[in-house]
Design a protein around this motif. Structure first.
Motif, PDB file in Angstrom:
ATOM      1  N   PHE A 292       9.144   3.815  -0.945  1.00 22.32           N
ATOM      2  CA  PHE A 292       9.085   3.030   0.466  1.00 22.32           C
ATOM      3  C   PHE A 292      10.194   2.148   0.564  1.00 22.32           C
ATOM      4  O   PHE A 292      10.378   1.271  -0.387  1.00 22.32           O
ATOM      5  CB  PHE A 292       8.001   2.252   0.770  1.00 22.32           C
ATOM      6  N   HIS A 293      11.116   2.055   1.463  1.00 27.97           N
ATOM      7  CA  HIS A 293      12.313   1.216   1.660  1.00 27.97           C
ATOM      8  C   HIS A 293      12.066   0.671   2.784  1.00 27.97           C
ATOM      9  O   HIS A 293      11.766   0.871   4.202  1.00 27.97           O
ATOM     10  CB  HIS A 293      13.503   1.992   1.740  1.00 27.97           C
ATOM     11  N   GLY A 294      12.430  -0.765   3.100  1.00 28.73           N
ATOM     12  CA  GLY A 294      12.586  -1.699   4.188  1.00 28.73           C
ATOM     13  C   GLY A 294      12.273  -3.153   3.795  1.00 28.73           C
ATOM     14  O   GLY A 294      12.537  -3.556   2.793  1.00 28.73           O
ATOM     15  N   SER A 295      11.766  -3.756   5.088  1.00 29.41           N
ATOM     16  CA  SER A 295      11.460  -5.067   4.635  1.00 29.41           C
ATOM     17  C   SER A 295      10.400  -5.361   4.025  1.00 29.41           C
ATOM     18  O   SER A 295       9.375  -4.318   3.793  1.00 29.41           O
ATOM     19  CB  SER A 295      11.372  -5.896   6.151  1.00 29.41           C
ATOM     20  N   GLU A 296       9.976  -6.292   3.447  1.00 30.84           N
ATOM     21  CA  GLU A 296       8.663  -6.710   2.771  1.00 30.84           C
ATOM     22  C   GLU A 296       7.604  -6.275   3.325  1.00 30.84           C
ATOM     23  O   GLU A 296       6.654  -5.610   2.955  1.00 30.84           O
ATOM     24  CB  GLU A 296       8.724  -8.145   2.164  1.00 30.84           C
ATOM     25  N   ALA A 297       7.277  -6.749   4.715  1.00 26.17           N
ATOM     26  CA  ALA A 297       6.276  -6.477   5.532  1.00 26.17           C
ATOM     27  C   ALA A 297       6.199  -4.947   5.852  1.00 26.17           C
ATOM     28  O   ALA A 297       5.154  -4.251   5.959  1.00 26.17           O
ATOM     29  CB  ALA A 297       6.553  -7.263   6.927  1.00 26.17           C
ATOM     30  N   GLY A 298       7.246  -4.323   6.208  1.00 25.38           N
ATOM     31  CA  GLY A 298       7.411  -3.061   6.542  1.00 25.38           C
ATOM     32  C   GLY A 298       6.982  -2.074   5.365  1.00 25.38           C
ATOM     33  O   GLY A 298       6.203  -1.096   5.748  1.00 25.38           O
ATOM     34  N   VAL A 299       7.413  -2.356   4.142  1.00 22.59           N
ATOM     35  CA  VAL A 299       6.999  -1.593   2.991  1.00 22.59           C
ATOM     36  C   VAL A 299       5.403  -1.877   2.717  1.00 22.59           C
ATOM     37  O   VAL A 299       4.585  -0.862   2.723  1.00 22.59           O
ATOM     38  CB  VAL A 299       7.782  -2.145   1.966  1.00 22.59           C
ATOM     39  N   LYS A 300       5.156  -3.093   3.112  1.00 24.97           N
ATOM     40  CA  LYS A 300       3.656  -3.244   2.649  1.00 24.97           C
ATOM     41  C   LYS A 300       2.862  -2.268   3.803  1.00 24.97           C
ATOM     42  O   LYS A 300       1.870  -1.747   3.392  1.00 24.97           O
ATOM     43  CB  LYS A 300       3.297  -4.621   2.957  1.00 24.97           C
ATOM     44  N   GLU A 301       3.167  -2.272   5.069  1.00 22.82           N
ATOM     45  CA  GLU A 301       2.416  -1.744   5.909  1.00 22.82           C
ATOM     46  C   GLU A 301       2.726  -0.175   5.594  1.00 22.82           C
ATOM     47  O   GLU A 301       1.484   0.454   6.166  1.00 22.82           O
ATOM     48  CB  GLU A 301       2.975  -1.988   7.388  1.00 22.82           C
ATOM     49  N   GLN A 302       3.719   0.471   5.325  1.00 23.33           N
ATOM     50  CA  GLN A 302       3.863   1.771   5.194  1.00 23.33           C
ATOM     51  C   GLN A 302       2.979   2.318   4.048  1.00 23.33           C
ATOM     52  O   GLN A 302       2.130   3.258   4.174  1.00 23.33           O
ATOM     53  CB  GLN A 302       5.260   2.030   4.688  1.00 23.33           C
ATOM     54  N   ALA A 303       2.827   1.307   3.163  1.00 16.71           N
ATOM     55  CA  ALA A 303       1.943   1.764   1.799  1.00 16.71           C
ATOM     56  C   ALA A 303       0.482   1.682   2.177  1.00 16.71           C
ATOM     57  O   ALA A 303      -0.256   2.621   1.608  1.00 16.71           O
ATOM     58  CB  ALA A 303       2.273   0.883   0.694  1.00 16.71           C
ATOM     59  N   GLU A 304       0.038   0.834   2.843  1.00 19.10           N
ATOM     60  CA  GLU A 304      -1.172   0.661   3.237  1.00 19.10           C
ATOM     61  C   GLU A 304      -1.839   1.953   3.868  1.00 19.10           C
ATOM     62  O   GLU A 304      -2.845   2.471   3.720  1.00 19.10           O
ATOM     63  CB  GLU A 304      -1.484  -0.457   4.149  1.00 19.10           C
ATOM     64  N   LEU A 305      -0.876   2.452   5.040  1.00 17.70           N
ATOM     65  CA  LEU A 305      -1.191   3.335   5.841  1.00 17.70           C
ATOM     66  C   LEU A 305      -1.195   4.653   4.889  1.00 17.70           C
ATOM     67  O   LEU A 305      -2.021   5.616   4.980  1.00 17.70           O
ATOM     68  CB  LEU A 305      -0.178   3.661   6.929  1.00 17.70           C
ATOM     69  N   VAL A 306      -0.270   4.882   3.906  1.00 18.21           N
ATOM     70  CA  VAL A 306      -0.224   6.067   2.976  1.00 18.21           C
ATOM     71  C   VAL A 306      -1.423   6.063   2.259  1.00 18.21           C
ATOM     72  O   VAL A 306      -1.941   7.076   2.001  1.00 18.21           O
ATOM     73  CB  VAL A 306       1.006   6.064   2.220  1.00 18.21           C
ATOM     74  N   GLN A 307      -1.833   4.864   1.867  1.00 18.44           N
ATOM     75  CA  GLN A 307      -2.914   4.956   0.763  1.00 18.44           C
ATOM     76  C   GLN A 307      -4.268   5.292   1.655  1.00 18.44           C
ATOM     77  O   GLN A 307      -5.081   6.081   1.023  1.00 18.44           O
ATOM     78  CB  GLN A 307      -3.138   3.295   0.380  1.00 18.44           C
ATOM     79  N   ALA A 308      -4.171   4.830   2.758  1.00 22.65           N
ATOM     80  CA  ALA A 308      -5.615   5.299   3.791  1.00 22.65           C
ATOM     81  C   ALA A 308      -5.487   6.497   3.926  1.00 22.65           C
ATOM     82  O   ALA A 308      -6.559   7.153   3.611  1.00 22.65           O
ATOM     83  CB  ALA A 308      -5.542   4.482   5.055  1.00 22.65           C
ATOM     84  N   ILE A 309      -4.623   7.148   4.335  1.00 16.58           N
ATOM     85  CA  ILE A 309      -4.680   8.628   4.534  1.00 16.58           C
ATOM     86  C   ILE A 309      -4.516   9.566   3.292  1.00 16.58           C
ATOM     87  O   ILE A 309      -5.597  10.608   3.342  1.00 16.58           O
ATOM     88  CB  ILE A 309      -3.090   9.185   4.986  1.00 16.58           C
ATOM     89  N   ALA A 310      -4.211   8.989   2.173  1.00 18.76           N
ATOM     90  CA  ALA A 310      -4.464   9.878   0.875  1.00 18.76           C
ATOM     91  C   ALA A 310      -5.888   9.636   0.678  1.00 18.76           C
ATOM     92  O   ALA A 310      -6.456  10.567  -0.073  1.00 18.76           O
ATOM     93  CB  ALA A 310      -3.347   9.308  -0.254  1.00 18.76           C
ATOM     94  N   SER A 311      -6.318   8.527   0.667  1.00 12.85           N
ATOM     95  CA  SER A 311      -8.013   8.461   0.282  1.00 12.85           C
ATOM     96  C   SER A 311      -8.816   9.421   1.133  1.00 12.85           C
ATOM     97  O   SER A 311      -9.814   9.898   0.483  1.00 12.85           O
ATOM     98  CB  SER A 311      -8.413   7.189   0.515  1.00 12.85           C
ATOM     99  N   GLU A 312      -8.563   9.543   2.371  1.00 18.40           N
ATOM    100  CA  GLU A 312      -9.288  10.610   3.160  1.00 18.40           C
ATOM    101  C   GLU A 312      -9.259  11.906   2.641  1.00 18.40           C
ATOM    102  O   GLU A 312     -10.175  12.542   2.979  1.00 18.40           O
ATOM    103  CB  GLU A 312      -8.782  10.509   4.620  1.00 18.40           C
TER     104      GLU A 312
END
Length: 473
Positions: A292-312
């Protein structure tokens, strides 16, 4: 469908003798930089394809565009083939001198010609590798993102229209080459494109040469787009119970618009092979390696969304690699998967096929292709830039075992046919070279290939530029 041409037909084309007068002219112009030593010729007649060594008659080491122009002019005068050579990392037989001739080695052409950080552009000689470029421009706060895995030369990457792990976010060489310096088949030097972001001036010659695989001219300089280094970078791995679950996660990420920078698939076999070589201790299950590339907040937001989708979808053991050292270790292992497979199967060669399909058809082609590979009994592994529908299925065959090679080629043929039927392509990034000449007609149609041939002969009437590649003339 047209089966790939057999090796005998590809490799046993009539060679064009190198006249003594041509060799004398090369030696006069280049001195010791013109070599006919067997070891040097063999090195330049070998790439990472499964084809046997097919050496040129002579190798010329060039230091400048003027050197390349001189070598090509001598070849043109005597109507002998010219085969460009960068680092030798191609996978489809691009470098093989199937009709003899002169290998023009640009690996010494390693100058950064002009860096324009305010315009986010750089011009480099063709022998500059992607790793060298990023080392030398690091202090500018910029980087070049196209990463095909191997430390390939940028001239070669332009010639094969390379892409790689970052393509899902940053595109391929097609989108990131602004201009070229090219030596044509007559030995003339031309320049295509500008440093401007867009142009409507005439034919787009830059795009014509990008992906031409050395069959229209020798690329000697490349002007590239650069990108600011992201404020924050984070990598993560996630394991899945099946390839299907990993691929469906990728599809969902793409369809919801997550701006992920890298999304790589490794199947169980690939994970096992990189574990053996790099001592990573990863769980041996299908795995997505993401960045993930971007700002600190953007990277954190992307990663949380990806983790949620992957877990499902059954994703487990979501692990972070936030330090540069941890990320480098993971990506180095991914990039070494090709050699890790061979190391885990001593005495083997790799027969690899890369295809690319619309993202919605990715699970379909992978499921069928994996079932066929499992049933074959051949060792294999899968790695893929699955964020844009591109993957590589590599079969490991015993060196010299004609039956295993034939089986691998048959399976590869079936997979490529499947990709084309799903409105995909026979090659997402490797190029046609020798290996996929038969598939180009299947994909593009006889009329389109005839038009390509017409362009080739208009620019290279004597067929001296890397002959015997892409299509026959």
């Amino acid at each position: 469908m047209n089966a790939p041409l057999p090796d005998a037909h590809l490799l046993n084309a009539p060679r064009r003798p190198l006249p003594e007068a041509a060799l004398a002219a090369l030696r006069e112009r280049f001195g010791e930089r013109c070599s006919t030593a067997a070891a040097v010729r063999e090195q330049h007649g070998r790439d990472e394809s499964p084809f046997p060594v097919t050496p040129p008659d002579a190798v010329v080491f060039c230091d400048s565009t003027e050197d390349v122009a001189a070598a090509v002019a001598i070849a043109a005068a005597h109507r002998v083939p010219v085969i460009p050579y960068g680092t030798g990392s191609s996978l489809e037989g691009h470098l093989l001198a199937v009709q003899g001739g002169i290998s023009v080695d640009v690996s010494r052409m390693t100058a950064i010609v002009r860096l324009n950080p305010e315009d986010l552009t750089v011009t480099v000689q063709a022998g500059v590798t992607r790793e060298q470029l990023n080392r030398e421009i690091r202090d500018s706060g910029l980087f070049f993102p196209i990463d095909p895995g191997a430390n390939a030369s940028l001239g070669g990457m332009a010639a094969t229209r390379a892409s790689g792990t970052n393509a899902v976010r940053y595109g391929t060489m097609r989108e990131n080459v602004l201009g070229l310096t090219v030596v044509t088949a007559s030995g003339e030097v031309i320049r295509t494109g500008t440093r401007a972001k867009k142009s409507s001036a005439g034919y787009d010659l830059t795009r014509l040469f990008v992906g031409s695989e050395g069959t229209l001219g020798v690329i000697t300089e490349v002007t590239l787009r650069l990108f600011p280094l992201p404020e924050a970078v984070s990598a993560a791995i996630c394991h899945f119970p099946s390839i299907d679950a990993a691929v469906n996660t990728t599809i969902q990420l793409t369809q919801v618009g997550v701006p992920i920078a890298r999304c790589e698939l490794l199947d169980t076999n690939a994970v096992r092979f990189v574990n053996l070589q790099s001592k990573l201790g990863l769980r041996e299950q299908p795995m997505l390696l993401m960045e993930f590339h971007g700002s600190e907040a953007g990277v954190k937001e992307q990663a949380e969304l990806v983790q949620a989708i992957a877990s499902e979808l059954g994703g487990e053991d979501f692990e972070w690699a936030s330090t540069p050292e941890a990320r480098t270790r993971l990506w180095a292992a991914r990039h070494k998967a090709y050699f890790a497979g061979m190391q885990a199967n001593p005495g083997s060669r790799t027969v690899t096929t890369d295809t690319c399909v619309p993202i919605s058809r990715l699970a379909e082609i992978l499921n069928v292709s994996v079932a066929e590979a499992d049933a074959s009994g051949l060792p294999f592994y899968i790695v893929g830039h699955v964020g844009d529908g591109n993957f590589h299925l590599a079969y490991l065959v015993k060196e010299g075992d004609a039956d295993q090679r034939a089986l691998a080629e048959r399976l590869s043929h079936q997979m490529v046919q499947r990709a084309i039927a799903l409105e995909g392509t026979c090659t997402g990034e490797h190029g046609i070279g020798l290996h996929k000449m038969g598939f180009l007609v299947d994909e593009a149609g006889a009329g389109a290939v005839a038009l390509m041939r017409s362009v080739k002969l208009a620019l290279d009437p004597d067929n001296i530029m890397n002959p015997g590649k892409i299509f026959s003339v």
